[in-house]
Design a protein around this motif. Structure first.
Motif, mmCIF file in Angstrom:
data_model
loop_
_atom_site.group_PDB
_atom_site.id
_atom_site.type_symbol
_atom_site.label_atom_id
_atom_site.label_comp_id
_atom_site.label_asym_id
_atom_site.label_seq_id
_atom_site.Cartn_x
_atom_site.Cartn_y
_atom_site.Cartn_z
ATOM 1 N N GLN A 1 16.417 10.552 8.554
ATOM 2 C CA GLN A 1 17.177 9.344 8.267
ATOM 3 C C GLN A 1 17.443 9.260 6.769
ATOM 4 O O GLN A 1 16.662 9.766 5.968
ATOM 5 C CB GLN A 1 16.410 8.096 8.707
ATOM 6 C CG GLN A 1 16.257 7.996 10.209
ATOM 7 C CD GLN A 1 15.531 6.730 10.601
ATOM 8 O OE1 GLN A 1 14.433 6.488 10.153
ATOM 9 N NE2 GLN A 1 16.174 5.933 11.439
ATOM 10 N N ARG B 1 18.620 6.652 3.485
ATOM 11 C CA ARG B 1 18.870 5.319 2.942
ATOM 12 C C ARG B 1 19.679 5.498 1.668
ATOM 13 O O ARG B 1 19.247 6.142 0.716
ATOM 14 C CB ARG B 1 17.561 4.586 2.638
ATOM 15 C CG ARG B 1 17.804 3.156 2.169
ATOM 16 C CD ARG B 1 16.534 2.393 2.035
ATOM 17 N NE ARG B 1 15.838 2.843 0.836
ATOM 18 C CZ ARG B 1 14.578 2.560 0.550
ATOM 19 N NH1 ARG B 1 13.847 1.865 1.392
ATOM 20 N NH2 ARG B 1 14.035 2.998 -0.564
ATOM 21 N N SER C 1 21.212 0.563 -0.611
ATOM 22 C CA SER C 1 20.898 -0.027 0.686
ATOM 23 C C SER C 1 19.412 -0.378 0.773
ATOM 24 O O SER C 1 18.579 0.211 0.089
ATOM 25 C CB SER C 1 21.272 0.963 1.796
ATOM 26 O OG SER C 1 20.955 0.426 3.045
ATOM 27 N N LYS C 2 19.090 -1.324 1.669
ATOM 28 C CA LYS C 2 17.698 -1.746 1.839
ATOM 29 C C LYS C 2 17.046 -1.140 3.068
ATOM 30 O O LYS C 2 15.846 -1.253 3.240
ATOM 31 C CB LYS C 2 17.626 -3.269 1.907
ATOM 32 C CG LYS C 2 18.020 -3.932 0.616
ATOM 33 C CD LYS C 2 17.834 -5.413 0.673
ATOM 34 C CE LYS C 2 18.243 -6.016 -0.665
ATOM 35 N NZ LYS C 2 17.976 -7.425 -0.743
ATOM 36 N N SER C 3 17.830 -0.541 3.938
ATOM 37 C CA SER C 3 17.244 0.033 5.153
ATOM 38 C C SER C 3 17.854 1.407 5.434
ATOM 39 O O SER C 3 18.925 1.740 4.941
ATOM 40 C CB SER C 3 17.478 -0.898 6.343
ATOM 41 O OG SER C 3 18.860 -1.012 6.593
ATOM 42 N N GLN D 1 19.744 4.123 7.644
ATOM 43 C CA GLN D 1 20.858 4.009 8.575
ATOM 44 C C GLN D 1 21.032 5.320 9.322
ATOM 45 O O GLN D 1 20.969 6.396 8.732
ATOM 46 C CB GLN D 1 22.130 3.663 7.824
ATOM 47 C CG GLN D 1 22.041 2.338 7.117
ATOM 48 C CD GLN D 1 23.268 2.056 6.279
ATOM 49 O OE1 GLN D 1 24.084 2.924 6.047
ATOM 50 N NE2 GLN D 1 23.396 0.821 5.842
#
Length: 134
Positions: free
Chosen positions: A81, A83, A87-89, A91
């Motif tokens: 994954q 990030r 961004s904070k999470s 995606q």
């Protein structure tokens, strides 16, 4: 007739053993091919990474672009994954490897030892050396 009655079960047993062992070898080869394709992907990406760390059984590192990449185990799969910088999470995800029964990370000062266990107790271990920044 008696000799035939003794030989047929022996031949049948040998044939079943041959098929069973052949299946195990084919499974192990499939796991190894899948692992090698995953390893090539990881190797290409990891050579550009920096600030390697382990957090909650996940390998995290940063790319030169500022993106944070995470490799972790999720329901029998090794998942990648990303990030983005602001961004904070995390995606989206990319499944890199399937049929993984266990995934362990052993952090060392100079890198991380990764161990993958597949069905039939086939285990692969590899050491990923982190970049040394001066």
């Amino acid at each position: 007739m008696f000799l035939l009655m003794m030989i047929v079960p022996v031949i049948f047993f040998c044939f079943i053993q041959l098929v069973t062992e052949g299946q195990k070898i084919m499974d192990q080869e499939r796991y190894q091919m899948n692992w090698l394709s995953c390893y090539i992907w990881m190797q290409r990406e990891l050579k550009n990474g920096q600030h390697f760390r382990v957090d909650q059984e996940a390998l995290l590192f940063e790319m030169p672009s500022g993106d944070l990449v995470r490799y972790h185990w999720d329901r029998g799969r090794i998942v990648r994954q990303v990030r983005k910088r602001k961004s904070k999470s995390f995606q989206g995800y990319t499944v890199l490897l399937q049929d993984v029964r266990a995934y362990r990370l052993f952090p060392y000062q100079s890198g991380v030892l990764m161990a993958f266990t597949f069905p039939n107790d086939y285990t692969v271990r590899t050491f990923i050396r982190g970049r040394i920044e001066e």
